[in-house]
Structure formats: C-alpha cells, structure tokens
Design a protein around this motif. Structure first.
Motif, PDB file in Angstrom:
ATOM      1  N   LEU A   1       0.820  -1.206   0.000  1.00 28.50           N
ATOM      2  CA  LEU A   1       0.000   0.000   0.000  1.00 28.50           C
ATOM      3  C   LEU A   1       0.858   1.262   0.000  1.00 28.50           C
ATOM      4  O   LEU A   1       1.761   1.419   0.829  1.00 28.50           O
ATOM      5  CB  LEU A   1      -0.920   0.015   1.221  1.00 28.50           C
ATOM      6  N   GLY A   2       0.565   2.160  -0.958  1.00 32.23           N
ATOM      7  CA  GLY A   2       1.281   3.427  -1.045  1.00 32.23           C
ATOM      8  C   GLY A   2       2.609   3.342  -1.755  1.00 32.23           C
ATOM      9  O   GLY A   2       3.261   4.372  -1.963  1.00 32.23           O
TER      10      GLY A   2
ATOM     11  N   ARG B   1      -6.282   5.323   2.579  1.00 34.19           N
ATOM     12  CA  ARG B   1      -5.941   5.718   3.942  1.00 34.19           C
ATOM     13  C   ARG B   1      -5.639   4.473   4.771  1.00 34.19           C
ATOM     14  O   ARG B   1      -6.160   3.390   4.516  1.00 34.19           O
ATOM     15  CB  ARG B   1      -7.086   6.510   4.569  1.00 34.19           C
ATOM     16  N   ARG B   2      -4.801   4.659   5.775  1.00 27.80           N
ATOM     17  CA  ARG B   2      -4.420   3.538   6.629  1.00 27.80           C
ATOM     18  C   ARG B   2      -5.648   2.885   7.254  1.00 27.80           C
ATOM     19  O   ARG B   2      -5.723   1.657   7.376  1.00 27.80           O
ATOM     20  CB  ARG B   2      -3.467   4.033   7.724  1.00 27.80           C
ATOM     21  N   ASP B   3      -6.630   3.694   7.619  1.00 23.94           N
ATOM     22  CA  ASP B   3      -7.839   3.168   8.250  1.00 23.94           C
ATOM     23  C   ASP B   3      -8.723   2.390   7.287  1.00 23.94           C
ATOM     24  O   ASP B   3      -9.698   1.768   7.711  1.00 23.94           O
ATOM     25  CB  ASP B   3      -8.662   4.310   8.849  1.00 23.94           C
TER      26      ASP B   3
ATOM     27  N   LEU C   1      -3.903  -3.218   8.157  1.00 24.19           N
ATOM     28  CA  LEU C   1      -3.203  -2.169   8.894  1.00 24.19           C
ATOM     29  C   LEU C   1      -3.968  -1.769  10.154  1.00 24.19           C
ATOM     30  O   LEU C   1      -3.362  -1.459  11.184  1.00 24.19           O
ATOM     31  CB  LEU C   1      -2.990  -0.953   7.988  1.00 24.19           C
TER      32      LEU C   1
ATOM     33  N   GLU D   1      -3.057  -4.243  12.805  1.00 25.49           N
ATOM     34  CA  GLU D   1      -1.763  -3.934  13.406  1.00 25.49           C
ATOM     35  C   GLU D   1      -1.888  -2.821  14.436  1.00 25.49           C
ATOM     36  O   GLU D   1      -1.316  -2.912  15.535  1.00 25.49           O
ATOM     37  CB  GLU D   1      -0.767  -3.521  12.319  1.00 25.49           C
ATOM     38  N   ASP D   2      -2.629  -1.765  14.091  1.00 25.23           N
ATOM     39  CA  ASP D   2      -2.762  -0.629  14.997  1.00 25.23           C
ATOM     40  C   ASP D   2      -3.511  -1.010  16.272  1.00 25.23           C
ATOM     41  O   ASP D   2      -3.129  -0.603  17.378  1.00 25.23           O
ATOM     42  CB  ASP D   2      -3.488   0.521  14.293  1.00 25.23           C
TER      43      ASP D   2
ATOM     44  N   ARG E   1      -2.843   9.750  11.024  1.00 27.93           N
ATOM     45  CA  ARG E   1      -2.500   8.320  11.036  1.00 27.93           C
ATOM     46  C   ARG E   1      -1.905   7.871   9.705  1.00 27.93           C
ATOM     47  O   ARG E   1      -1.193   6.875   9.644  1.00 27.93           O
ATOM     48  CB  ARG E   1      -3.739   7.480  11.375  1.00 27.93           C
ATOM     49  N   ASP E   2      -2.223   8.604   8.639  1.00 26.69           N
ATOM     50  CA  ASP E   2      -1.630   8.306   7.337  1.00 26.69           C
ATOM     51  C   ASP E   2      -0.200   8.819   7.231  1.00 26.69           C
ATOM     52  O   ASP E   2       0.456   8.623   6.199  1.00 26.69           O
ATOM     53  CB  ASP E   2      -2.461   8.936   6.214  1.00 26.69           C
TER      54      ASP E   2
END
Length: 455
Positions: free
Chosen positions: A33-34, A87-89, A94, A97-98, A314-315
């Motif tokens: 991702l990203g 987005r991470r969310d 991910l 993990e958070d 968070r991103d």
C-alpha cells in the motif's frame, strides 16, 4: 473506500463484486500500500513465470475496472507500474496492526479493560486466511505469515486480559485450548501456568511448565526460552511478583468530554460519526478542500479534529490545527503534502482587518501550493463568505453539511466510550438519553455534559 484482505477480499463490505484477476491485482497492490508496484510484479502475481503475450493489456483492463470501483484516484499510474492510494484506516490489515499495538500499550499501562475492547475489535476484523488470492504467490508469504502471527497474538493478549482483570479461572480452559492448538508457542504455556497458579493450583502450574519442557524440547527439539525457565523458578519460590497486577481504576477517568470538543488526541474515544468521517475524507481527497458546515453544537469541531485530522495524521501526513481567533500559525512550512485545519473559521470575520487579511492570504497560498485544507464553519455565518470570493469557491468545492446524529449514531456515541473504558451503563439510560436529544442537531455538547455529570 474500504478494502478487507483478512479473509476473502471485500470492497466496502462486498457491496461490489470483482473477478479473480481484478482481486489478485488489488490484493498485490494492497500488499504494498502506497508503494509503486511494477507491472511485471503484478503479472507474476497473476500468471507466475509465464505471463501471456496479452499480459500488459489484461493488466490495463484490471486497473480500469478497479478505478471504476474504487475511484479514479485510488490507483495511480507511476513509472513502470501502479500504486494503490488508500488511507491507513481503509485497509483492515493495517487496522489490525494498529489495534494490537494499542492493546499491548494499554496492557503495559495496566488498563486491561480498554485493551480488551480493542482486542475484541481486532478479532472482529478476522474472517479467514489473509490474502487468499495470493496464497500461491511467494512474495506474499511473509506478510501472510505476519498477519497470522498477529491473529495468534490477539488470542494470547485476550488471555492476558483475563489474567489482568482477575478472571483466572476463566483463563485456564481458554489457555488449554490455545496450547492444544499451537503447542510451539511458548508464551501460551507460560500464560496457562500463571493462570493455574493464580487460581490456587500450584501443582498444576508446575506440571504445565514441565510438560512444556517435554513437548518443546523432547518432542519438537526446540530450546526452551528464558521466560519459561524463570517462571518455573518463580513458581517454586511462590514469588510475590506472580500476583495479578492492580489494574488502573477505569472509573477514575471520565471517558466523556463534557462541553469540550473532542480533539486530535481523543480520536480513540470519538464514536458515532464514523460514516460522516468517511464521507468527509472522500470529499477532502476529491476536492483538496473540506468545509464542514453546520449549526452551533452539531459537533463540527469534534468531527474536524478527532475525526478528519486524526485520520490524516494516522496516514503520516503533517497536520496543523488552528483557529483564526487564537495565535495564528506560520503555515508556509507546511508544504504541499500538509493539511491545514482551520476550526471555527467564522472567527475570521470578527478579527481585526490586518489579522483577517493575513489568515485569508495564508489559506489561499496553502491551497494554491497544492496543500489540503479543512475548515469548520458555523452555518449561520456562511453569508459572510460573499465578501471573500476565493474562500467561497473553496467552501463550495468541498462543502460537507453536518446535521444531527441518528438513533444508531447517538447510541454509539453514548455506549462506545463507556465500553472502551470498561464501564457499564445502567439499563434504560441510553434509551432515555437518545429520546431526549434525537432530532436536536445542536444538543451534542449537552448530551456529553449530561454523560459527564452522570459519570
């Protein structure tokens, strides 16, 4: 747009269906991702070492369909390949993990009830084998194993929560199941022995450590780690350190903000506006500007700060939160990657002319540099934008009207913080509060104040 890979691949809860090739391409992009993923890498994920002559054309078709499904900005073309921008969310792996990381921190801080709430949320994300569309693809093996290990960690941390909250008897059968499922994981043996000891069964605890030595060493040929050895010695000494730690009293800290807005650091306790936050973030991604407009007391500041700004942070993007009525910040160094959040923007209309001119000039310059802008504005002051046409165009492009919360949203806003803090609500209280404020868009601060006073 949410993508779930902890089980069969889903997009927005499977509201759209994807063919096998599209799923493989999306999964391979989500795995990095990203980051840019080369076309030959995607071809390898689809066909292995012998891609067909039409591979490039097939990949282009997959990307076109994914863009129609996810939105044109979600799959970027980069030199030699593509990149998934979410987005991470929005990627459940991910989020897992958070949640696990935060749960570990809370257990270390002796807050097992709050950790247990996060672990329940993490457990709910798991639907089966992660990245199943990439099961035969070797580059995905390490990440798939990592996620499986995280899932096993969740089971062990949930057992740790039982121990730290004094539920030792309940932990024993749960841990016996975990040991039977995976006897290689030494931590499970340690937790089982500790649960038995705290339940008043020292002989069983010592027997568990000896069985662990036999299974791990004699049957599996593994070296027993120092943790198990030290635990066995402590059991023999009946060391006082084996007693359950005294948890932090969850009732000692109120989970409700009262008349204060939720801020950037309060995102974990911000409930009820999840759909609004997702919609607002989509507007910000599309337009580069988000203008949250609503009546006083509708929760604009909380949405802008604890919802949107926290998600952007968070991103990993730089975020500056400010108001025109306070000391103004130097936004020149924020850069095009940064997000400028101007809460209570209506204060600019009451500012001295020189200050007003500087604030508006800085906002315009930030947007023209390519930076993203988030405004919070009272609905009854919108008419005053007429004298500032550039800002008015920004607001028009990113307008997000915020109304009152529905019944389900109100219930989550009341129950979420309590559950997270390990508190119980008296039966009937939620129904009473929802009846009082439903349909009243300006009542949120009063609801939070009542909850704080009730606590």
């Amino acid at each position: 747009m949410r993508v779930a890979v902890l089980g069969p691949l889903l997009v927005d809860g499977d509201t759209v269906s994807l063919g096998r090739r599209d799923r493989v391409v999306l999964a391979a992009l989500a795995l990095r991702l990203g980051e840019p993923v080369r076309t030959d890498t995607l071809a390898d994920a689809l066909w292995g070492e012998q891609p067909p002559a039409s591979a490039a054309k097939v990949l282009q078709g997959c990307v076109l369909r994914l863009r129609r499904t996810l939105g044109g900005d979600c799959v970027e073309t980069v030199p030699g390949g593509y990149r998934l921008v979410l987005r991470r969310d929005d990627l459940d792996a991910l989020v897992l993990e958070d949640e696990v990381q935060r749960a570990r921190s809370l257990l270390a801080d002796r807050e097992p009830d709050r950790a247990g709430y996060l672990l329940d949320r993490a457990d709910a994300l798991w639907r089966g084998d992660p990245y199943p569309d990439l099961a035969e693809w070797e580059p995905a093996f390490a990440e798939r194993q990592h996620l499986v290990e995280l899932r096993r960690d969740v089971d062990e941390l949930r057992a740790q929560v039982l121990l730290d909250t004094g539920n030792h008897e309940a932990a024993v059968p749960a841990l016996r199941v975990l040991v039977a499922e995976d006897p290689v994981r030494e931590r499970r043996w340690e937790l089982l022995a500790l649960a038995e000891y705290r339940s008043g069964r020292q002989a069983d605890a010592l027997d568990t450590t000896r069985r662990a030595r036999r299974v791990l060493g004699d049957e599996l040929g593994l070296d027993v780690g120092p943790g198990l050895q030290q635990l066995e010695e402590a059991l023999l000494r009946q060391d006082p350190s084996l007693a359950a730690p005294e948890p932090v009293d969850a009732a000692g800290e109120c989970p409700y903000r009262g008349l204060l807005a939720y801020d950037l650091g309060d995102s974990e306790a911000f409930f009820g506006r999840e759909l609004e936050v997702s919609s607002a973030l989509r507007t910000l991604d599309r337009a580069g500007v988000l203008a949250v407009v609503g009546p006083s007391g509708s929760g604009k500041s909380s949405l802008v700060r604890a919802g949107v700004a926290a998600a952007v942070a968070r991103d990993g993007r730089p975020v500056v939160v400010t108001t025109p009525g306070g000391p103004w910040v130097d936004v020149a160094g924020l850069g095009s990657a940064g997000v400028l959040v101007v809460d209570q923007f209506e204060e600019v209309f009451d500012a001295a002319p020189e200050h007003r001119a500087r604030v508006l000039r800085d906002i315009e310059a930030h947007v023209l540099r390519g930076g993203h802008l988030v405004l919070g504005l009272r609905a009854d002051r919108m008419g005053e934008l007429a004298g500032h046409p550039v800002i008015a165009r920004f607001v028009e492009a990113g307008l997000h009207l915020l109304g009152g919360m529905g019944e389900d949203e109100l219930r989550r806003a009341v129950t979420g913080p309590a559950l997270q803090a390990g508190l119980r609500l008296e039966p009937g209280l939620v129904d009473l509060l929802v009846r009082e404020v439903e349909g009243e868009p300006a009542a949120l601060p009063l609801l939070s104040h009542v909850l704080r006073e009730t606590w």
